[in-house]
Design an enzyme around this catalytic site. Structure first.
Site, PDB file in Angstrom:
ATOM      1  N   ARG A  18      30.385  39.484  38.197  1.00 44.85           N
ATOM      2  CA  ARG A  18      30.226  39.736  39.638  1.00 44.85           C
ATOM      3  C   ARG A  18      31.523  38.761  40.672  1.00 44.85           C
ATOM      4  O   ARG A  18      32.323  38.144  39.044  1.00 44.85           O
ATOM      5  CB  ARG A  18      29.880  39.577  41.288  1.00 44.85           C
ATOM      6  CG  ARG A  18      29.470  38.091  41.208  1.00 44.85           C
ATOM      7  CD  ARG A  18      28.740  38.203  42.898  1.00 44.85           C
ATOM      8  NE  ARG A  18      28.832  36.705  43.383  1.00 44.85           N
ATOM      9  CZ  ARG A  18      28.325  36.335  44.647  1.00 44.85           C
ATOM     10  NH1 ARG A  18      27.276  37.790  45.341  1.00 44.85           N
ATOM     11  NH2 ARG A  18      28.163  34.794  44.922  1.00 44.85           N
ATOM     12  N   ASP A  60      21.845  28.720  33.333  1.00 45.75           N
ATOM     13  CA  ASP A  60      22.289  27.274  34.542  1.00 45.75           C
ATOM     14  C   ASP A  60      23.567  26.813  33.437  1.00 45.75           C
ATOM     15  O   ASP A  60      23.146  26.244  32.742  1.00 45.75           O
ATOM     16  CB  ASP A  60      21.082  27.353  34.625  1.00 45.75           C
ATOM     17  CG  ASP A  60      21.644  26.227  35.606  1.00 45.75           C
ATOM     18  OD1 ASP A  60      22.931  25.905  36.353  1.00 45.75           O
ATOM     19  OD2 ASP A  60      20.361  25.391  36.815  1.00 45.75           O
ATOM     20  N   ASN A  87      33.926  30.277  33.962  1.00 51.59           N
ATOM     21  CA  ASN A  87      34.397  30.832  35.273  1.00 51.59           C
ATOM     22  C   ASN A  87      33.845  30.286  36.704  1.00 51.59           C
ATOM     23  O   ASN A  87      33.829  30.217  37.751  1.00 51.59           O
ATOM     24  CB  ASN A  87      34.710  31.950  35.092  1.00 51.59           C
ATOM     25  CG  ASN A  87      34.917  32.953  36.396  1.00 51.59           C
ATOM     26  OD1 ASN A  87      35.653  32.541  37.331  1.00 51.59           O
ATOM     27  ND2 ASN A  87      33.559  33.484  36.984  1.00 51.59           N
ATOM     28  N   TYR A 153      35.114  21.686  47.270  1.00 53.75           N
ATOM     29  CA  TYR A 153      35.716  22.562  46.797  1.00 53.75           C
ATOM     30  C   TYR A 153      37.402  21.764  46.631  1.00 53.75           C
ATOM     31  O   TYR A 153      37.309  21.591  44.920  1.00 53.75           O
ATOM     32  CB  TYR A 153      35.378  24.002  46.908  1.00 53.75           C
ATOM     33  CG  TYR A 153      36.417  24.995  46.610  1.00 53.75           C
ATOM     34  CD1 TYR A 153      35.439  25.658  45.890  1.00 53.75           C
ATOM     35  CD2 TYR A 153      37.574  25.491  46.701  1.00 53.75           C
ATOM     36  CE1 TYR A 153      35.929  26.811  44.920  1.00 53.75           C
ATOM     37  CE2 TYR A 153      38.238  26.079  45.582  1.00 53.75           C
ATOM     38  CZ  TYR A 153      37.800  26.731  45.147  1.00 53.75           C
ATOM     39  OH  TYR A 153      37.670  28.451  44.675  1.00 53.75           O
ATOM     40  N   LYS A 157      37.546  21.008  42.779  1.00 53.29           N
ATOM     41  CA  LYS A 157      38.820  21.959  41.595  1.00 53.29           C
ATOM     42  C   LYS A 157      40.054  21.904  40.443  1.00 53.29           C
ATOM     43  O   LYS A 157      40.697  21.534  39.984  1.00 53.29           O
ATOM     44  CB  LYS A 157      39.860  23.804  42.276  1.00 53.29           C
ATOM     45  CG  LYS A 157      38.644  24.150  42.686  1.00 53.29           C
ATOM     46  CD  LYS A 157      38.134  24.896  41.193  1.00 53.29           C
ATOM     47  CE  LYS A 157      37.711  25.985  41.679  1.00 53.29           C
ATOM     48  NZ  LYS A 157      36.678  26.507  40.078  1.00 53.29           N
ATOM     49  N   THR A 188      36.977  37.927  47.099  1.00 50.38           N
ATOM     50  CA  THR A 188      35.150  38.140  45.831  1.00 50.38           C
ATOM     51  C   THR A 188      34.878  37.325  46.732  1.00 50.38           C
ATOM     52  O   THR A 188      35.615  36.991  48.495  1.00 50.38           O
ATOM     53  CB  THR A 188      35.562  37.122  44.660  1.00 50.38           C
ATOM     54  OG1 THR A 188      35.904  35.787  45.304  1.00 50.38           O
ATOM     55  CG2 THR A 188      36.653  37.696  43.616  1.00 50.38           C
TER      56      THR A 188
END
Length: 254
Positions: A18, A60, A87, A153, A157, A188
């Site tokens: 997705r 995984d 990704n 997060y 990153k 998304t």
């Protein structure tokens, strides 16, 4: 527009079922790439499988054994792996450093950092042995700053940015390019989840606020991210490596 230079190449795309991953599968297939679509066992691979020459792969990204199986499977699709789109990722909770639970921190670092590392390690090692290949990691504009109260997060990153640069330097002599795309908020499920966390009663009400930091005034689309990916893995970008490429509607220009 299809890029004929990619025809016949083999790619692994993680988080492929997705969002940006699915858009990447569709774009690469349109360019004639054979794709191993890597996602969790509970993912719905229907849309990815319908995109073209796609092999669904349940695994995984945090497990080396699954990466090794993915490499073996992808090698069976052609002469070797030409492209990795690293990704897969999660957003984690909305919380500051002092409020972040240790379990949540371990989880987001496992998926967003260790998962990317294992892709670099196992697929990068394979590419080095062949003397060619391109790896593109999905980072974020959040990796350049500390805002948004999304401590885990942001941290994960920033780590992806560092891994991208380090791997680019060490892999370049072996003919392997390593880059990252750095999206701003993109339409998304990850962003829609964040909207629900920030405003459970009316998630769409926070969308203008989240998009306000983007000079173009909107979320990006998964397809826009996939278009940049297709360029970066093509021969047109053959002299690019180590770059953290903002696909952000001007967010980092402010």
């Amino acid at each position: 527009m299809a890029d004929s230079s990619l025809r016949g190449r083999v790619a692994i795309v993680t988080g492929a079922a997705r969002g940006i991953g699915l858009a990447a599968v569709r774009r690469l297939c349109a360019d004639g790439v054979r794709v191993l679509a890597f996602d969790r066992a509970d993912a719905d691979f229907t849309d990815a499988a319908e995109a073209g020459d796609v092999t669904p792969f349940a695994g995984d990204v945090v497990q080396s054994g699954d990466w090794l199986r993915a490499v073996d499977t992808a090698c069976g699709l052609g002469e070797g792996i030409d492209i990795l789109f690293n990704n897969a990722g999660i957003s984690g909770p909305v919380a500051s450093a002092v409020d972040y639970s240790e379990d949540d921190f371990d989880h987001i670092m496992a998926v967003n950092v260790k998962g990317v590392f294992l892709g670099l390690k196992h697929v990068g090692g394979h590419m080095q042995s062949r003397g060619r290949g391109v790896i593109v990691n999905t980072s974020s504009v959040s990796g350049f700053g500390g805002g948004g109260n999304i401590f885990g997060y942001n941290t994960s990153k920033a780590a992806v940015n560092g891994m991208t640069k380090s791997a680019a330097v060490t892999m370049a002599p072996h003919g392997v390019r390593v880059l990252a795309i750095c999206p701003s908020p993109t339409g998304t499920e990850m962003m829609f989840q964040l909207e629900r966390k920030l405003s459970p009663e009316n998630p769409e009400a926070v969308r203008p606020q989240l998009a306000h930091g983007t000079p173009l005034g909107r979320y990006g689309t998964p397809e826009e991210m996939a278009d940049v990916l297709a360029f970066l893995v093509s021969d047109s970008a053959r002299f690019m490596t180590g770059a953290l490429v903002p696909v952000d509607g001007g967010s980092l220009a402010k």
